[in-house]
Scaffold this active site. Structure first.
Site, short mmCIF file in Angstrom:
data_model
loop_
_atom_site.label_atom_id
_atom_site.label_comp_id
_atom_site.label_asym_id
_atom_site.label_seq_id
_atom_site.Cartn_x
_atom_site.Cartn_y
_atom_site.Cartn_z
N VAL A 15 4.27 1.14 1.87
CA VAL A 15 4.35 0.07 2.86
C VAL A 15 4.59 -1.25 2.12
O VAL A 15 3.92 -1.55 1.13
CB VAL A 15 3.05 -0.01 3.69
CG1 VAL A 15 3.12 -1.14 4.70
CG2 VAL A 15 2.80 1.31 4.41
N GLY B 211 0.82 -1.20 0.00
CA GLY B 211 0.00 0.00 0.00
C GLY B 211 0.85 1.25 0.00
O GLY B 211 2.06 1.20 0.26
N GLY C 286 0.59 5.72 0.77
CA GLY C 286 -0.25 6.80 1.30
C GLY C 286 0.44 8.13 1.13
O GLY C 286 1.37 8.26 0.32
N ASN C 287 -0.01 9.10 1.88
CA ASN C 287 0.52 10.46 1.82
C ASN C 287 1.99 10.55 2.12
O ASN C 287 2.70 11.36 1.55
CB ASN C 287 -0.19 11.30 2.89
CG ASN C 287 -1.34 12.06 2.30
OD1 ASN C 287 -1.27 12.49 1.16
ND2 ASN C 287 -2.40 12.20 3.09
N LEU C 288 2.42 9.72 3.07
CA LEU C 288 3.79 9.87 3.56
C LEU C 288 4.76 8.90 2.91
O LEU C 288 5.93 9.21 2.75
CB LEU C 288 3.84 9.66 5.08
CG LEU C 288 3.06 10.65 5.93
CD1 LEU C 288 3.25 10.37 7.40
CD2 LEU C 288 3.52 12.08 5.63
N ASP D 8 -7.70 10.51 13.19
CA ASP D 8 -7.88 10.03 11.82
C ASP D 8 -8.58 8.67 11.79
O ASP D 8 -8.21 7.79 11.01
CB ASP D 8 -6.54 9.97 11.08
CG ASP D 8 -6.73 10.10 9.56
OD1 ASP D 8 -7.85 10.44 9.13
OD2 ASP D 8 -5.77 9.86 8.82
N1 LIG Z 1 0.98 -3.01 8.83
C1 LIG Z 1 0.41 -3.08 7.63
N2 LIG Z 1 0.08 -4.27 7.09
C2 LIG Z 1 -0.50 -4.34 5.88
N3 LIG Z 1 -0.79 -3.27 5.13
C3 LIG Z 1 -0.47 -2.06 5.60
C4 LIG Z 1 0.14 -1.90 6.87
N4 LIG Z 1 0.32 -0.58 7.10
C5 LIG Z 1 -0.16 0.05 6.03
N5 LIG Z 1 -0.63 -0.82 5.11
C6 LIG Z 1 -1.23 -0.49 3.81
O1 LIG Z 1 -0.57 0.63 3.28
C7 LIG Z 1 -1.47 1.71 3.08
C8 LIG Z 1 -0.77 3.02 3.41
O2 LIG Z 1 -0.29 2.98 4.73
P1 LIG Z 1 -0.39 4.24 5.70
O3 LIG Z 1 -1.81 4.66 5.77
O4 LIG Z 1 0.27 3.91 6.97
O5 LIG Z 1 0.46 5.28 4.90
P2 LIG Z 1 0.41 6.86 5.00
O6 LIG Z 1 1.44 7.35 4.05
O7 LIG Z 1 0.54 7.29 6.41
O8 LIG Z 1 -1.06 7.15 4.49
P3 LIG Z 1 -2.05 8.35 4.78
O9 LIG Z 1 -2.29 8.93 3.44
O10 LIG Z 1 -3.31 7.68 5.31
O11 LIG Z 1 -1.42 9.26 5.77
C9 LIG Z 1 -2.66 1.38 3.96
O12 LIG Z 1 -3.84 1.85 3.44
C10 LIG Z 1 -2.67 -0.13 3.97
O13 LIG Z 1 -3.39 -0.60 2.85
#
Ligand SMILES: Nc1ncnc2c1ncn2[C@@H]1O[C@H](COP(=O)(O)OP(=O)(O)OP(=O)(O)O)[C@@H](O)[C@H]1O
Length: 487
Positions: free
Chosen positions: A112, A105, A107-109, A223
């Site tokens: 993963v 996955g 996301g914004n930051l 959130d």
């Molecule tokens: N521990 C995990 N196990 C499996 N999939 C994960 C895990 N952590 C995150 N993901 C996947 O990765 C995606 C992005 O992770 P995360 O939301 O932590 O990133 P972010 O960059 O902080 O996103 P956001 O835009 O919500 O701030 C999640 O939607 C999920 O599908």
């Protein structure tokens, strides 16, 4: 991910993070669906920093010794991490110890990945990789917040931070891997995007316990949404994504309150022509002492969160506190039941207008009928809970004064044995593959009509435990120790 090999990082001696996408894996994680709602963060004068970060020496920050705590001793993930670090020349974990398996996955930051330790293939982890060079100073501060919060957590429904690695311009968090994806993707796989009421109760109860723990540490989450609720391999939840949290002081206290207790008395009464005994319910008040640790003085003015989940005080910009999480909890319960959020409009602006207006939450009766097809038990309680959480004036909102303590007592959660929550078996839903570990499960959190069964199973479990049954001692050690301390 068409190619067999991908290289994520600049190659240097410690950054061998090439990975093979064809590595065997039977897991079914779905990356966040394109319909997922992104978080918003309003701020001014953002600038991109750190483009030429010269700090190329990789570091691994030791995470507070979680593994040395008694309940972590036999956690297989910690055992693998310990084994890897013991063999490491400098006694710390490095990126070279990890093998990336696939992207799960983004996301914004950052992104993963599913990853494994090179010599300990049985242990799976998720690694969140943030490229600091691509982030604004505001987002970099969110990464720091996330690292700080992750390192302070120790709860079965929250991620364990196994390592915090800084290498070149990358920040990496090694946490638990959740193979069942997130609740938002899971909802999209269900008929009408809705969950049966027992499943709603199960997930809501686990989220409530996770929020209770965060609030007791003074952390306001900000959130909450199905996208951030991940499903572990055992079907239990893991709340993720802590970059929008803020911390505040919390003063734990023991509250003495009057509580109405239902007592069943047996008294002779004329019942039909047989004059039999009949039970009568009597109410009496008793004083109860409860532990309350709620950050009631938390205060922030920044507008962060996800549109459909924003509390009115966040939309108005008047400043907000702990109450935003309890509002979002109400929106979550509504969305799990009805397949959509309660104030959603045609655009983000109209959603915000609906939230800020004096309009109360509306339930469409005909939808209830379609919804549950006979599973009406608990629906009135669910609506009452939502009504009490989605109160626009946060001072009157359930949870704002005494946190989860008050919400746990709501009739929607009647019958849940909170200290045993980790033993309830997760709902069997389309899209979730639950790994059975031979652990004693209590049938999942069900409506009053089905409740008797799991109460008996819970009792059975306690009896077996008190007899020192070996079978019970073999299940997930995390839970065993957790419950041992709480029960
Ligand atoms: N521990 C995990 N196990 C499996 N999939 C994960 C895990 N952590 C995150 N993901 C996947 O990765 C995606 C992005 O992770 P995360 O939301 O932590 O990133 P972010 O960059 O902080 O996103 P956001 O835009 O919500 O701030 C999640 O939607 C999920 O599908």
């Amino acid at each position: 991910m068409e190619d067999d090999r991908h290289t994520l990082f600049r190659q240097d001696s410690d950054l061998d993070l090439s990975f093979t996408s064809c590595t065997t894996t039977t897991t079914t994680t779905s990356a966040r669906s394109s319909l997922a709602r992104s978080s918003l963060c309003l701020s001014f004068n953002e600038s991109t920093v750190g483009r030429n970060n010269n700090n190329s020496s990789p570091t691994s920050t030791a995470v507070p010794n979680l593994h040395s705590r008694p309940h972590r001793k036999s956690d297989p993930n910690w055992a693998a991490i310990n084994a890897a670090t013991n063999l490491s020349s400098d006694g710390t974990l490095h990126l070279r110890h990890l093998k990336l398996v696939r992207l799960v996955g983004s996301g914004n930051l950052g992104r993963v990945f599913l990853c494994r330790l090179r010599d300990y293939e049985h242990a799976s982890f998720a690694i969140k990789v943030v490229d600091n060079n691509l982030l604004t100073s505001k987002k970099l501060s969110h990464v720091q917040t996330e690292g700080r919060i992750l390192s302070s957590l120790d709860h079965p429904f929250l991620p364990t931070l196994y390592a915090h690695l800084e290498a070149s311009h990358y920040t990496c968090f090694l946490i638990d891997f959740c193979p069942n994806g997130d609740l938002h993707s899971l909802l999209r796989k269900q008929p009408n995007y809705r969950l049966p009421i027992d499943s709603v109760r199960f997930y809501a109860a686990e989220v409530l316990v996770a929020l209770e723990y965060l609030h007791s540490l003074g952390i306001v989450y900000r959130d909450l949404k199905p996208e951030n609720i991940l499903i572990r391999d055992d079907g239990h939840i893991m709340l993720s994504d802590f970059d929008l949290c803020f911390s505040s002081d919390v003063v734990p206290k023991l509250d003495h309150t009057r509580s109405r207790k239902h007592r069943r008395s047996r008294r002779r009464s004329r019942c039909g022509c047989y004059g039999s005994y009949r039970s009568a319910a009597a109410e009496e008040e008793e004083m109860v002492t409860e532990f309350v640790a709620e950050p009631t003085t938390a205060f922030s003015k920044s507008c962060v969160g996800t549109h459909e989940y924003l509390a009115p005080e966040l939309v108005n910009g008047s400043g907000h506190g702990n109450g935003v999480d309890w509002w979002a909890f109400g929106v979550l319960v509504y969305e799990l039941l009805y397949g959509r959020t309660p104030f959603r409009g045609g655009s983000k602006e109209s959603t915000l207008r609906n939230i800020a207006s004096s309009r109360d939450v509306a339930f469409e009766e005909e939808e209830d009928e379609i919804l549950l097809l006979g599973e009406i038990a608990g629906m009135e309680e669910a609506k009452d809970l939502i009504n009490k959480l989605l109160v626009k004036d946060h001072r009157r909102r359930l949870g704002c004064a005494r946190g989860a303590t008050d919400i746990k007592r709501h009739p929607f959660f009647d019958g849940i044995k909170w200290p045993l929550i980790r033993t309830y078996s997760p709902p069997e839903l389309r899209g979730v593959t639950v790994k059975r570990s031979g652990r004693a499960h209590v049938s999942h959190v069900s409506s009053p009509s089905k409740r008797r069964r799991w109460i008996w199973k819970g009792l059975n479990y306690l009896l077996m435990k008190s007899k020192g049954s070996k079978r019970n001692l073999n299940f997930n050690q995390n839970y065993y120790c957790y419950s041992k301390h709480v029960v």
